[in-house]
Design an enzyme around this catalytic site. Sequence first.
Site, PDB file in Angstrom:
ATOM      1  N   LYS A  44      42.997  17.278  23.741  1.00 48.78           N
ATOM      2  CA  LYS A  44      43.641  17.708  22.489  1.00 48.78           C
ATOM      3  C   LYS A  44      45.112  18.066  22.712  1.00 48.78           C
ATOM      4  CE  LYS A  44      40.353  20.881  21.675  1.00 48.78           C
ATOM      5  NZ  LYS A  44      39.722  22.037  21.010  1.00 48.78           N
ATOM      6  N   LYS A  46      46.068  20.575  24.556  1.00 53.82           N
ATOM      7  CA  LYS A  46      46.152  22.038  24.632  1.00 53.82           C
ATOM      8  C   LYS A  46      45.903  22.500  26.064  1.00 53.82           C
ATOM      9  CE  LYS A  46      44.519  25.149  21.443  1.00 53.82           C
ATOM     10  NZ  LYS A  46      43.561  25.763  20.476  1.00 53.82           N
TER      11      LYS A  46
HETATM   12  N1  CTP Z   1      40.447  33.012  14.424  1.00 51.24           N
HETATM   13  C1  CTP Z   1      40.396  34.007  13.445  1.00 51.24           C
HETATM   14  N2  CTP Z   1      41.423  34.908  13.323  1.00 51.24           N
HETATM   15  C2  CTP Z   1      42.485  34.836  14.161  1.00 51.24           C
HETATM   16  C3  CTP Z   1      42.539  33.841  15.172  1.00 51.24           C
HETATM   17  C4  CTP Z   1      41.497  32.933  15.280  1.00 51.24           C
HETATM   18  O1  CTP Z   1      39.434  34.096  12.678  1.00 51.24           O
HETATM   19  N3  CTP Z   1      43.486  35.694  14.004  1.00 51.24           N
HETATM   20  C5  CTP Z   1      39.371  32.038  14.528  1.00 51.24           C
HETATM   21  C6  CTP Z   1      39.854  30.614  14.226  1.00 51.24           C
HETATM   22  O2  CTP Z   1      39.938  30.411  12.839  1.00 51.24           O
HETATM   23  C7  CTP Z   1      38.794  29.766  14.886  1.00 51.24           C
HETATM   24  C8  CTP Z   1      38.372  30.648  16.096  1.00 51.24           C
HETATM   25  O3  CTP Z   1      38.889  31.965  15.841  1.00 51.24           O
HETATM   26  O4  CTP Z   1      37.674  29.596  14.031  1.00 51.24           O
HETATM   27  C9  CTP Z   1      38.905  30.129  17.416  1.00 51.24           C
HETATM   28  O5  CTP Z   1      40.285  29.967  17.272  1.00 51.24           O
HETATM   29  P1  CTP Z   1      41.272  29.715  18.475  1.00 51.24           P
HETATM   30  O6  CTP Z   1      42.140  28.542  18.135  1.00 51.24           O
HETATM   31  O7  CTP Z   1      40.568  29.701  19.766  1.00 51.24           O
HETATM   32  O8  CTP Z   1      42.137  31.083  18.392  1.00 51.24           O
HETATM   33  P2  CTP Z   1      43.651  31.281  18.029  1.00 51.24           P
HETATM   34  O9  CTP Z   1      43.988  32.702  18.277  1.00 51.24           O
HETATM   35  O10 CTP Z   1      43.925  30.737  16.664  1.00 51.24           O
HETATM   36  O11 CTP Z   1      44.352  30.390  19.143  1.00 51.24           O
HETATM   37  P3  CTP Z   1      45.619  29.401  19.046  1.00 51.24           P
HETATM   38  O12 CTP Z   1      46.802  30.244  18.718  1.00 51.24           O
HETATM   39  O13 CTP Z   1      45.691  28.767  20.412  1.00 51.24           O
HETATM   40  O14 CTP Z   1      45.278  28.382  17.970  1.00 51.24           O
END
Ligand code: CTP
Length: 140
Positions: A44, A46
């Site tokens: 992806k 990432k």
């Molecule tokens: N999620 C959430 N609230 C946040 C951050 C994440 O509810 N503040 C949820 C996302 O919507 C997803 C899950 O956690 O369903 C996993 O998200 P992930 O991408 O691993 O976390 P992020 O903090 O959003 O990471 P990144 O910034 O790398 O996208």
Amino acid sequence: MKTIITYGTFDLFHFGHVRLFKRLRALGDKLIVAVSTDEFNALKGKAAFFSYLQRAEIVEACKYVDMVVPETHWQQKAKDICKHDISIFGMGDDWQGEFDELSILCDVVYLSRTGEISSTEIKNSLAAKMPNHDINKVQK
Ligand code: CTP
């Protein structure tokens, strides 16, 4: 018995992740979290700070999580839903609409994201505080 499943990278585990798990777990009796492997993240484009094994260990330690499985490819969701007899597939609403096709197999819900926190924000904020340190370098 109602089983819920969710998917994600869950790097630098934070309170947004905890709140998502808490709300998903409250929808039923068992929460399964599929954590993206490092190889799948690479596909992806990432890169996580913590390795798959470290992220899986942290997620598994959360009291709202009953089981962790690896997520290795995009097409496994339908298979997982059948294999684990899933009642609800749940994600944060940054994924709104993306998995609606799974609703032929189980309920699909998108929960509101917790505001002002993400793994990316933590990395950027630490990088800004420590400009000479490469936060994206994975610790061995
Ligand atoms: N999620 C959430 N609230 C946040 C951050 C994440 O509810 N503040 C949820 C996302 O919507 C997803 C899950 O956690 O369903 C996993 O998200 P992930 O991408 O691993 O976390 P992020 O903090 O959003 O990471 P990144 O910034 O790398 O996208």
